[in-house]
Write an enzyme that holds these catalytic residues in place. Structure first.
Site, PDB file in Angstrom:
ATOM      1  N   HIS A 160       4.494   3.987  -2.487  1.00  0.00           N
ATOM      2  CA  HIS A 160       4.189   5.162  -1.669  1.00  0.00           C
ATOM      3  C   HIS A 160       5.353   5.493  -0.732  1.00  0.00           C
ATOM      4  O   HIS A 160       6.206   4.644  -0.474  1.00  0.00           O
ATOM      5  CB  HIS A 160       2.961   4.875  -0.788  1.00  0.00           C
ATOM      6  CG  HIS A 160       1.665   4.827  -1.515  1.00  0.00           C
ATOM      7  ND1 HIS A 160       0.786   3.773  -1.410  1.00  0.00           N
ATOM      8  CD2 HIS A 160       1.072   5.723  -2.346  1.00  0.00           C
ATOM      9  CE1 HIS A 160      -0.293   4.029  -2.144  1.00  0.00           C
ATOM     10  NE2 HIS A 160      -0.144   5.191  -2.727  1.00  0.00           N
ATOM     11  N   CYS A 247      -2.244   0.739   4.995  1.00  0.00           N
ATOM     12  CA  CYS A 247      -3.266   1.104   3.997  1.00  0.00           C
ATOM     13  C   CYS A 247      -4.659   0.566   4.324  1.00  0.00           C
ATOM     14  O   CYS A 247      -5.649   1.026   3.769  1.00  0.00           O
ATOM     15  CB  CYS A 247      -2.837   0.671   2.615  1.00  0.00           C
ATOM     16  SG  CYS A 247      -2.538  -1.068   2.443  1.00  0.00           S
TER      17      CYS A 247
END
Ligand code: CIR
Length: 252
Positions: A160, A247
């Site tokens: 990401h 996350c």
């Protein structure tokens, strides 16, 4: 942004069946839970009240709640996660968020919250294997009426965008070499870290503290110069599943 609340989800016993590229073995479930509780304690210690959601056994990656929503002071976008195996996680994030924010569900494309970095009213969004241009355009359409702007950042390597760049507050970006020259980041103070320390790039600013993964003394030394207290926590089991610190929660 000062955070007063965060949503977390307790890891499921199935967490070892989630998606990963790490090739470092299966996570130990008990240790995963211990590390999850230490993470929750860190957030509470730094002024955040937690909303803990129950496990979702059918979704082994569902404790990585950051990927299914993007929360701002005004609204929460419900994303369309890029991995088909994770798409169903969105069904159980709307209700807990609806109590706190207007919901804006994405209707098109693919986008993971891990690709979304917000600085002020500007979103930097990674173009990655999980997030595509259609998803970024759909996201932009939802947030533009609230005065937010969007810039797409192609990410070569890493899961990401926030695997390779994170905003630490006070105009500082922690960034890997690969993105340090990106023109979008010109106006920031860049703190560059070596490729070998890339995992620690996912350091999380929680109010007056930086929560950072254990095992990266060079990064700790560097970010310590900011004069913001560090809270170092062990994330070994999350790392085995390509997970980091941002996350594990949705902060607002
Ligand atoms: C996945 O591959 O989707 C999970 N195993 C890890 C997700 C990590 N999410 C994040 O860093 N925002």
């Amino acid at each position: 942004m000062y955070f007063t609340k965060a949503i977390v989800r307790r890891p499921a016993a199935s967490c070892g069946a989630g998606l990963t590229t790490a090739q470092s073995g299966a996570p130990d479930y008990n240790r995963t839970l211990t590390q999850f509780h230490a993470y929750c304690d860190a957030l509470r210690t730094h002024g955040v009240e937690l909303i803990e959601l129950p496990t979702l056994d059918a979704f082994p990656d569902s404790h990585f709640v950051e990927d299914v929503a993007v929360v701002t002071p005004e609204f929460a976008v419900i994303t369309r996660p890029g991995a088909p195996a994770r798409r169903g996680e969105i069904d159980s994030i709307g209700a807990p968020l609806a109590a706190h924010r207007t919901l804006l569900p994405m209707q098109d494309g693919r986008l993971d919250g891990g690709d979304v970095m917000l600085v002020g009213k500007r979103f930097y969004i990674g173009l990655t294997g999980r997030t595509d241009a259609t998803g970024i355009a759909a996201f932009e359409k939802l947030v533009a009426p609230y005065g937010y702007t969007v810039e797409a950042i192609p990410v070569g390597a890493g899961l990401h965008l926030k695997s390779v760049v994170n905003y630490l507050g006070d105009d500082v970006l922690l960034v890997t070499e690969a993105l340090a020259e990106h023109p979008a980041f010109k106006g920031f103070r860049l703190m560059e870290i070596d490729a070998t320390d890339e995992y620690a790039c996912n350091t999380l600013r929680i109010n007056d503290t930086l929560v950072t993964p254990a095992g990266y003394p060079r990064v700790h030394e560097k970010i310590d110069t900011l004069g913001v207290p560090l809270h170092v926590i062990d994330t070994s089991e999350f790392r085995k599943m390509d997970g980091g610190l941002t996350c594990l929660s949705l902060r607002f």
